[in-house]
Scaffold this motif. Structure first.
Motif, PDB file in Angstrom:
ATOM      1  N   ASN A  81       2.252   7.113   1.999  1.00 52.51           N
ATOM      2  CA  ASN A  81       1.870   6.200   3.082  1.00 52.51           C
ATOM      3  C   ASN A  81       0.431   6.418   3.513  1.00 52.51           C
ATOM      4  N   GLN A  82       0.084   7.682   3.663  1.00 50.80           N
ATOM      5  CA  GLN A  82      -1.293   8.011   4.055  1.00 50.80           C
ATOM      6  C   GLN A  82      -2.282   7.572   2.979  1.00 50.80           C
ATOM      7  N   ILE A  83      -1.904   7.734   1.720  1.00 52.12           N
ATOM      8  CA  ILE A  83      -2.777   7.318   0.617  1.00 52.12           C
ATOM      9  C   ILE A  83      -3.053   5.816   0.720  1.00 52.12           C
ATOM     10  N   ALA A  84      -1.983   5.039   0.909  1.00 57.51           N
ATOM     11  CA  ALA A  84      -2.135   3.583   0.981  1.00 57.51           C
ATOM     12  C   ALA A  84      -3.050   3.194   2.139  1.00 57.51           C
ATOM     13  N   LYS A  85      -2.893   3.894   3.250  1.00 59.01           N
ATOM     14  CA  LYS A  85      -3.703   3.595   4.426  1.00 59.01           C
ATOM     15  C   LYS A  85      -5.173   3.931   4.177  1.00 59.01           C
ATOM     16  N   GLN A  86      -5.427   5.106   3.610  1.00 56.75           N
ATOM     17  CA  GLN A  86      -6.809   5.518   3.341  1.00 56.75           C
ATOM     18  C   GLN A  86      -7.483   4.596   2.331  1.00 56.75           C
ATOM     19  N   VAL A  87      -6.736   4.199   1.309  1.00 51.82           N
ATOM     20  CA  VAL A  87      -7.294   3.307   0.295  1.00 51.82           C
ATOM     21  C   VAL A  87      -7.766   2.011   0.964  1.00 51.82           C
ATOM     22  N   ARG A  88      -6.935   1.515   1.882  1.00 49.51           N
ATOM     23  CA  ARG A  88      -7.274   0.288   2.594  1.00 49.51           C
ATOM     24  C   ARG A  88      -8.540   0.469   3.437  1.00 49.51           C
TER      25      ARG A  88
END
Ligand code: GDP
Length: 191
Positions: free
Chosen positions: A147-154
């Motif tokens: 979840n954190q990865i997806a958020k940071q990528v965004r």
């Protein structure tokens, strides 16, 4: 994988004579550049993982299997660096990016946990001005949840202004992303 240190260089006259396609690696000190190169090559210590950030001041050329050359560019963003050191760093990189015909692409490494710094943005601007094919790799993904990865990528995509599909995700600890990155590197190198 067979990888050999060829030489260090600062000035153009010192670049190795070679016809191999080159991939350059750049990023702020401590981002995990040495670890990534070692991990891509399946080697423990070909490139020294720096105890002291910002120590590498030269371009370091590595011959990989006589097929491709990795060029480790000196890291940036190390606070305790004088203005003149910064200027010579910039000159060294600029010369390499603009003059080296062998250069096929530059890998810009970002820490997935952080938004890009001003220097990261400057570097991206430079790569774009010099029309250098650029792969942006977000590393240290093992430190975050999915979840954190997806958020940071965004967030990082927004900041950088490029489509999030263009990022590569990587972890030097788990080797996650290795196959994708190699596929992209081989492709830009024409292998
Ligand atoms: P460089 O200065 O950019 O060459 O960075 P290094 O490769 O020396 O790495 C800086 C620090 O980050 C070291 O303590 C590494 O062990 C750590 N590191 C590098 N890559 C990763 C990674 O993918 N995951 C984790 N958890 N730590 C990493």
């Amino acid at each position: 994988m067979n990888a050999e240190f060829v030489k260090s260089a600062v000035f153009e006259k010192d670049y190795p004579e070679s016809a191999l396609p080159e991939i350059a690696f750049v990023g702020r000190s401590n981002v995990g550049k040495s670890s990534m190169i070692n991990s891509l090559l399946g080697r423990k210590k070909l490139v020294k993982v720096s105890a002291k950030p910002g120590k590498t001041r030269t371009l370091n050329f590595f011959n990989i299997e006589n097929e491709i050359m990795f060029v480790d560019l000196p890291g940036y963003g190390f606070a305790a660096v004088s203005k003149s050191e910064r200027a010579s760093w910039a000159k060294c990189i600029e010369t390499y990016l603009t003059k080296r015909d062998n250069l096929k692409a530059c890998v810009l490494i970002l820490d997935i946990r952080r938004l890009p710094s001003e220097e990261d943005m400057d570097m991206l601007g430079w790569l774009s001005e010099t029309e250098t094919h650029t792969l942006v790799i977000l590393t240290k993904t093992d430190k975050l949840s999915n979840n954190q990865i997806a958020k940071q990528v965004r967030l990082i995509a927004e900041e950088v202004g490029i489509d999030k599909e263009h990022f590569f995700l990587y972890s030097s600890v788990t080797g996650h992303g290795k196959d994708n990155v190699w596929e992209a590197l081989r492709s830009v190198a024409g292998l």
